[in-house]
Design a protein around this motif. Structure first.
Motif, PDB file in Angstrom:
ATOM      1  N   VAL A   5     -20.734 -17.361  44.703  1.00  0.00           N
ATOM      2  CA  VAL A   5     -20.076 -18.587  45.163  1.00  0.00           C
ATOM      3  C   VAL A   5     -21.131 -19.491  45.803  1.00  0.00           C
ATOM      4  O   VAL A   5     -21.921 -19.043  46.629  1.00  0.00           O
ATOM      5  CB  VAL A   5     -18.956 -18.265  46.184  1.00  0.00           C
ATOM      6  CG1 VAL A   5     -18.393 -19.536  46.808  1.00  0.00           C
ATOM      7  CG2 VAL A   5     -17.847 -17.460  45.509  1.00  0.00           C
ATOM      8  N   LEU A  21     -17.275 -24.184  48.671  1.00  0.00           N
ATOM      9  CA  LEU A  21     -15.863 -24.379  48.367  1.00  0.00           C
ATOM     10  C   LEU A  21     -15.307 -25.547  49.152  1.00  0.00           C
ATOM     11  O   LEU A  21     -15.951 -26.096  50.037  1.00  0.00           O
ATOM     12  CB  LEU A  21     -15.054 -23.106  48.636  1.00  0.00           C
ATOM     13  CG  LEU A  21     -15.107 -22.482  50.026  1.00  0.00           C
ATOM     14  CD1 LEU A  21     -14.189 -23.165  50.997  1.00  0.00           C
ATOM     15  CD2 LEU A  21     -14.738 -21.015  49.922  1.00  0.00           C
ATOM     16  N   SER A  33     -15.130 -29.793  52.574  1.00  0.00           N
ATOM     17  CA  SER A  33     -16.194 -29.016  51.932  1.00  0.00           C
ATOM     18  C   SER A  33     -16.851 -28.080  52.929  1.00  0.00           C
ATOM     19  O   SER A  33     -17.235 -28.495  54.021  1.00  0.00           O
ATOM     20  CB  SER A  33     -17.253 -29.952  51.353  1.00  0.00           C
ATOM     21  OG  SER A  33     -16.701 -30.704  50.299  1.00  0.00           O
ATOM     22  N   HIS A  69     -10.689 -24.342  46.669  1.00  0.00           N
ATOM     23  CA  HIS A  69     -11.327 -24.671  45.385  1.00  0.00           C
ATOM     24  C   HIS A  69     -12.755 -24.137  45.462  1.00  0.00           C
ATOM     25  O   HIS A  69     -13.603 -24.724  46.138  1.00  0.00           O
ATOM     26  CB  HIS A  69     -11.308 -26.183  45.162  1.00  0.00           C
ATOM     27  CG  HIS A  69     -11.880 -26.599  43.853  1.00  0.00           C
ATOM     28  ND1 HIS A  69     -12.506 -27.802  43.685  1.00  0.00           N
ATOM     29  CD2 HIS A  69     -11.920 -25.986  42.637  1.00  0.00           C
ATOM     30  CE1 HIS A  69     -12.917 -27.924  42.438  1.00  0.00           C
ATOM     31  NE2 HIS A  69     -12.566 -26.829  41.791  1.00  0.00           N
ATOM     32  N   GLN A  70     -12.993 -23.022  44.775  1.00  0.00           N
ATOM     33  CA  GLN A  70     -14.310 -22.387  44.818  1.00  0.00           C
ATOM     34  C   GLN A  70     -15.204 -22.923  43.713  1.00  0.00           C
ATOM     35  O   GLN A  70     -14.764 -23.125  42.592  1.00  0.00           O
ATOM     36  CB  GLN A  70     -14.185 -20.865  44.632  1.00  0.00           C
ATOM     37  CG  GLN A  70     -13.459 -20.185  45.739  1.00  0.00           C
ATOM     38  CD  GLN A  70     -13.538 -18.679  45.619  1.00  0.00           C
ATOM     39  OE1 GLN A  70     -14.145 -18.068  46.455  1.00  0.00           O
ATOM     40  NE2 GLN A  70     -12.913 -18.090  44.602  1.00  0.00           N
ATOM     41  N   ARG A  71     -16.487 -23.076  44.068  1.00  0.00           N
ATOM     42  CA  ARG A  71     -17.516 -23.427  43.095  1.00  0.00           C
ATOM     43  C   ARG A  71     -18.442 -22.215  42.961  1.00  0.00           C
ATOM     44  O   ARG A  71     -18.949 -21.694  43.956  1.00  0.00           O
ATOM     45  CB  ARG A  71     -18.284 -24.658  43.551  1.00  0.00           C
ATOM     46  CG  ARG A  71     -17.427 -25.914  43.602  1.00  0.00           C
ATOM     47  CD  ARG A  71     -18.210 -27.145  44.040  1.00  0.00           C
ATOM     48  NE  ARG A  71     -18.905 -26.989  45.303  1.00  0.00           N
ATOM     49  CZ  ARG A  71     -18.352 -27.132  46.513  1.00  0.00           C
ATOM     50  NH1 ARG A  71     -17.067 -27.412  46.624  1.00  0.00           N
ATOM     51  NH2 ARG A  71     -19.070 -26.992  47.604  1.00  0.00           N
ATOM     52  N   GLU A 122     -15.595 -22.852  38.279  1.00  0.00           N
ATOM     53  CA  GLU A 122     -14.825 -23.160  39.482  1.00  0.00           C
ATOM     54  C   GLU A 122     -13.448 -22.532  39.358  1.00  0.00           C
ATOM     55  O   GLU A 122     -13.021 -22.157  38.262  1.00  0.00           O
ATOM     56  CB  GLU A 122     -14.719 -24.662  39.707  1.00  0.00           C
ATOM     57  CG  GLU A 122     -14.087 -25.416  38.564  1.00  0.00           C
ATOM     58  CD  GLU A 122     -14.098 -26.915  38.806  1.00  0.00           C
ATOM     59  OE1 GLU A 122     -13.015 -27.515  38.650  1.00  0.00           O
ATOM     60  OE2 GLU A 122     -15.158 -27.466  39.134  1.00  0.00           O
ATOM     61  N   GLU A 123     -12.757 -22.417  40.498  1.00  0.00           N
ATOM     62  CA  GLU A 123     -11.452 -21.769  40.514  1.00  0.00           C
ATOM     63  C   GLU A 123     -10.666 -22.251  41.719  1.00  0.00           C
ATOM     64  O   GLU A 123     -11.206 -22.397  42.819  1.00  0.00           O
ATOM     65  CB  GLU A 123     -11.653 -20.258  40.614  1.00  0.00           C
ATOM     66  CG  GLU A 123     -10.394 -19.454  40.811  1.00  0.00           C
ATOM     67  CD  GLU A 123     -10.703 -17.982  41.028  1.00  0.00           C
ATOM     68  OE1 GLU A 123     -10.103 -17.171  40.308  1.00  0.00           O
ATOM     69  OE2 GLU A 123     -11.518 -17.651  41.902  1.00  0.00           O
ATOM     70  N   TRP A 124      -9.376 -22.509  41.505  1.00  0.00           N
ATOM     71  CA  TRP A 124      -8.452 -22.797  42.593  1.00  0.00           C
ATOM     72  C   TRP A 124      -7.785 -21.501  43.019  1.00  0.00           C
ATOM     73  O   TRP A 124      -7.351 -20.722  42.168  1.00  0.00           O
ATOM     74  CB  TRP A 124      -7.395 -23.803  42.171  1.00  0.00           C
ATOM     75  CG  TRP A 124      -7.891 -25.212  42.148  1.00  0.00           C
ATOM     76  CD1 TRP A 124      -8.405 -25.884  41.079  1.00  0.00           C
ATOM     77  CD2 TRP A 124      -7.931 -26.114  43.241  1.00  0.00           C
ATOM     78  NE1 TRP A 124      -8.777 -27.147  41.440  1.00  0.00           N
ATOM     79  CE2 TRP A 124      -8.488 -27.316  42.786  1.00  0.00           C
ATOM     80  CE3 TRP A 124      -7.554 -26.024  44.585  1.00  0.00           C
ATOM     81  CZ2 TRP A 124      -8.659 -28.428  43.610  1.00  0.00           C
ATOM     82  CZ3 TRP A 124      -7.735 -27.121  45.411  1.00  0.00           C
ATOM     83  CH2 TRP A 124      -8.282 -28.293  44.903  1.00  0.00           C
TER      84      TRP A 124
END
Length: 142
Positions: free
Chosen positions: A49, A52, A88, A128-130, A136-138
């Protein structure tokens, strides 16, 4: 539960400070104060990660207050407090701080765990991950 057990309930865009919660739970009647501090980690589900962002529904603060009130009613605590970050966040940033104060440690531990678990289940704050691989993923969205 003591009257006025909900001491601090906030959703902030600014960095969280553990002492803001701890200071609200400083009473001479309490023999136990427990805190849970959630931080942004550098991995999730086997993926790296990079950062986020947390977003909150407009009702999130009211829901967080309701959760705090319910947890305080379920446990013999003198105080509960919860703050959650939005916006963020970088690796290592604090995302959430919750705490409970009671005459005895067991009650404080139980209330803190109940508070973070119920918050995660019922308060509409989404992550919301980066990922380091560009994906990426919510997380937590309805």
């Amino acid at each position: 539960m003591s009257r006025g057990a909900v001491r601090l309930v906030e959703i902030r865009e600014t960095p969280l400070v553990v002492d803001d919660v701890l200071d609200q739970l400083d009473e001479s009647v309490d023999g136990g104060v427990t805190l849970f501090v959630g931080k942004v980690r550098d991995h999730d589900g086997g993926r790296g990660v990079s950062g986020l962002e947390y977003s909150a529904h407009p009702s999130a603060l009211d829901r967080l207050r309701e959760v705090c009130e319910e947890v305080a009613a379920r446990h013999e605590v003198h105080g509960v407090a919860a703050i959650h970050r939005v916006g963020s966040l970088a690796i290592g940033d604090l995302a959430v701080v919750v705490g409970a104060a009671a005459a005895h440690r067991g009650v404080a531990f139980d209330a803190s765990r109940d508070l973070i678990d119920t918050l995660k289940d019922r308060v509409p704050i989404w992550k919301h991950q980066r990922f380091t691989d560009g994906g990426e993923e919510w997380v937590g969205t309805p």
